[in-house]
Design a protein around this motif. Structure first.
Motif, PDB file in Angstrom:
ATOM      1  N   VAL A 434      -2.399 -16.779  64.048  1.00 14.22           N
ATOM      2  CA  VAL A 434      -2.309 -17.882  65.002  1.00 14.22           C
ATOM      3  C   VAL A 434      -1.797 -19.147  64.318  1.00 14.22           C
ATOM      4  O   VAL A 434      -0.968 -19.881  64.873  1.00 14.22           O
ATOM      5  CB  VAL A 434      -3.688 -18.127  65.647  1.00 14.22           C
ATOM      6  CG1 VAL A 434      -3.690 -19.432  66.439  1.00 14.22           C
ATOM      7  CG2 VAL A 434      -4.058 -16.974  66.569  1.00 14.22           C
ATOM      8  N   LYS A 435      -2.255 -19.393  63.110  1.00 13.58           N
ATOM      9  CA  LYS A 435      -1.783 -20.569  62.369  1.00 13.58           C
ATOM     10  C   LYS A 435      -0.298 -20.441  62.028  1.00 13.58           C
ATOM     11  O   LYS A 435       0.446 -21.425  62.071  1.00 13.58           O
ATOM     12  CB  LYS A 435      -2.607 -20.745  61.101  1.00 13.58           C
ATOM     13  CG  LYS A 435      -4.063 -21.119  61.390  1.00 13.58           C
ATOM     14  CD  LYS A 435      -4.880 -21.238  60.112  1.00 13.58           C
ATOM     15  CE  LYS A 435      -6.309 -21.619  60.436  1.00 13.58           C
ATOM     16  NZ  LYS A 435      -7.166 -21.700  59.216  1.00 13.58           N
ATOM     17  N   LEU A 436       0.140 -19.239  61.681  1.00 13.08           N
ATOM     18  CA  LEU A 436       1.557 -19.042  61.406  1.00 13.08           C
ATOM     19  C   LEU A 436       2.389 -19.212  62.677  1.00 13.08           C
ATOM     20  O   LEU A 436       3.511 -19.732  62.627  1.00 13.08           O
ATOM     21  CB  LEU A 436       1.784 -17.648  60.812  1.00 13.08           C
ATOM     22  CG  LEU A 436       1.213 -17.413  59.413  1.00 13.08           C
ATOM     23  CD1 LEU A 436       1.407 -15.953  58.988  1.00 13.08           C
ATOM     24  CD2 LEU A 436       1.865 -18.330  58.397  1.00 13.08           C
ATOM     25  N   LYS A 437       1.856 -18.796  63.808  1.00  9.48           N
ATOM     26  CA  LYS A 437       2.570 -18.975  65.074  1.00  9.48           C
ATOM     27  C   LYS A 437       2.746 -20.455  65.393  1.00  9.48           C
ATOM     28  O   LYS A 437       3.784 -20.889  65.907  1.00  9.48           O
ATOM     29  CB  LYS A 437       1.820 -18.271  66.205  1.00  9.48           C
ATOM     30  CG  LYS A 437       2.481 -18.391  67.580  1.00  9.48           C
ATOM     31  CD  LYS A 437       1.688 -17.663  68.634  1.00  9.48           C
ATOM     32  CE  LYS A 437       2.380 -17.759  69.994  1.00  9.48           C
ATOM     33  NZ  LYS A 437       2.491 -19.166  70.444  1.00  9.48           N
ATOM     34  N   ASP A 438       1.712 -21.253  65.089  1.00 11.61           N
ATOM     35  CA  ASP A 438       1.775 -22.681  65.386  1.00 11.61           C
ATOM     36  C   ASP A 438       2.864 -23.397  64.595  1.00 11.61           C
ATOM     37  O   ASP A 438       3.364 -24.443  65.036  1.00 11.61           O
ATOM     38  CB  ASP A 438       0.416 -23.333  65.095  1.00 11.61           C
ATOM     39  CG  ASP A 438      -0.663 -22.864  66.064  1.00 11.61           C
ATOM     40  OD1 ASP A 438      -0.294 -22.361  67.146  1.00 11.61           O
ATOM     41  OD2 ASP A 438      -1.859 -22.981  65.723  1.00 11.61           O
TER      42      ASP A 438
END
Length: 509
Positions: A434-438
């Motif tokens: 999720v952090k990489l997606k952000d």
């Protein structure tokens, strides 16, 4: 094109090298299966206890061999210049059952220092080559002088029924041979003598039947042409060296495994003889009882059976200086402590996590467990690097067997896709994704990182598109996005009439 005599000579030379390797391969396979010949610290211990512990083994070799294999899983192949994995190569991989057989091949490489992959076309299905992982005890590859990658010949030798079979692979032809099954009770040296004397044939006499003879094939020529133009067998080394043979992960474990087995044998012996306090009587002679003949007459004396004292737990002790002393029980914890130290050394030498071997788990944080497995992860990554080079060549051979020259050329600089080497919880992995997606990572890359295969990612993308089509809000957004912007020739947007303005104003809350 090689002549029959040249092909037979080449088979004999490659077979000789294969025979030389076979001893270490069989030894490491036996250790993996728990067949450990017990080594002794002294001849006296071997004399009295060798047969007792002959079949005992505390098998740590299997754990060391299995630990990296469970983290090595191929998920796809990608050609150079392509953004997505190749579906055709993955289909060949799946149809040949290599998702399972590759695990056997990687394990063979860990134990035997190498394994092999053979690619050959299927005349019944030109679009689906036959790909098999091969054992190091049956195959060998010869390289160009000074090269570790350019192959010039390969041999596969195996036994079936009452015959030996051999197939010689050359860049432009393939030879198939057979011979009656050789006796298995001969030493390698005597087998070499027999092989050399096969050439001593008097003029006019037929060659002995123990020589390799071309196999009679009804449906194909022998030799047959190799349409790929390259040796179709690839070697996957375990830990290659610049100027020496690759190294098995088991080679450095055998000595410590022998020591651990010996310590267990000594512990068992001590537990049998000295695990309880031993009492001794001092200052008294051994009790004697009268010895009677058949008529009941006393004819002498004989010592009392001490085993009876152990059963009855009663003893008569005579003599004014008689006293009882005691030998303390042996400290068996000393042996277990040394065994734990030996297992710890084995874990450090092989970069196997301690909790894989000791079997004790404490309340450790997840980060601490990941740190404990860092050595194993790096070990797995090294194996992926070296095996990946060979598997990339396998993908090129698959393309050549299918007649796809362009794809074969692209796979020379392609890549092999692997599952993640680290072992993480789903919650931790999802949070990281999720952090990489952000920060902008695309969905397909995140799905691959999650552990899905390229085929599963393609299916997932199609599912997302179908769900978006069924969502009315998303459909309206797409329709608005598809409306063409004002034309470049329009100097200004058209003015709204009064009715539209009044309707818009009335619609506001």
């Amino acid at each position: 094109m090689a002549t029959l005599a040249e092909a037979v000579e080449l088979v004999a030379l490659l077979e000789s090298e294969l025979t030389r390797r076979r001893g270490e391969i069989d030894r490491h396979n036996d250790y993996y299966r728990g067949k450990h010949p017990l080594k002794f610290a002294s001849q006296e211990f071997a004399k009295f206890h060798g047969e007792r512990y002959r079949d005992f083994s505390d098998n740590w070799v299997q754990i060391v061999g299995d630990s990296p294999i469970e983290r090595m899983a191929v998920t796809g192949f990608k050609a150079a210049g392509e953004l997505e994995a190749d579906k055709d190569l993955w289909e060949v991989w799946q149809v040949n059952g290599l998702d399972a057989d590759s695990q056997l091949g990687f394990l063979g490489s860990v134990l035997s220092a190498r394994c092999f992959v053979l690619v050959w076309g299927d005349p019944d299905d030109p679009d689906m080559p036959v790909v098999t992982f091969e054992d190091a005890g049956q195959c060998i590859v010869a390289y160009e002088p000074g090269s570790r990658r350019h192959r010039r010949a390969a041999l596969k030798r195996w036994q079936d029924g009452n015959a030996d079979f051999a197939t010689l692979y050359l860049p432009h032809e393939v030879w198939k041979f057979s011979r009656p099954l050789a006796r298995q009770d001969k030493s390698p040296q005597m087998a070499d003598v027999d092989e050399a004397m096969k050439l001593w044939v008097p003029p006019g006499e037929e060659r002995r039947r123990s020589l390799w003879e071309p196999r009679e094939l009804a449906d194909e020529p022998n030799p047959q042409p190799n349409p790929m133009g390259v040796v179709p067998m690839v070697e996957l080394p375990n830990k290659p060296m610049l100027v020496d043979e690759p190294i098995s992960d088991v080679a450095g474990v055998v000595a410590m495994q022998d020591a651990i087995n010996l310590l267990w044998a000594q512990l068992f012996t001590a537990s049998d003889y000295a695990s309880f306090p031993q009492r001794v009587i001092m200052g008294a002679e051994r009790p004697m009882i009268p010895k009677l003949n058949a008529a009941g007459e006393i004819i002498g004396k004989q010592p009392v059976d001490l085993d009876k004292f152990q059963v009855d737990r009663v003893a008569w002790i005579t003599g004014k200086d008689a006293r009882i002393a005691e030998w303390a029980a042996a400290n068996l914890a000393m042996y277990t402590g040394i065994i734990e130290v030996a297992v710890g050394h084995l874990a450090a030498q092989t970069r196997t996590p301690q909790h894989y071997l000791i079997g004790k788990m404490a309340n450790l944080a997840e980060g601490a467990l990941l740190a404990a497995e860092t050595g194993l992860v790096k070990r797995v990554d090294e194996k992926k690097l070296w095996s990946g080079q060979g598997l990339r060549e396998v993908a090129r051979l698959i393309a050549l067997a299918r007649g796809e020259e362009a794809k074969a050329k692209a796979m020379r600089a392609g890549s092999v896709l692997w599952a993640d080497s680290e072992s993480r919880s789903h919650a931790q992995l999802a949070d990281a994704l999720v952090k990489l997606k952000d920060i902008g990572f695309p969905f397909q890359w995140l799905a691959l990182r999650y552990g899905l295969t390229p085929t599963e990612v393609a299916d997932l993308v199609a599912m997302r598109e179908r769900e978006a089509e069924m969502d009315p809000v998303a459909a309206a957004s797409r329709m608005l996005g598809q409306q063409a912007p004002p034309g470049e020739d329009d100097e200004e947007p058209p003015e709204a009439d009064e009715a539209d303005v009044a309707a818009f104003a009335g619609a506001r809350p």
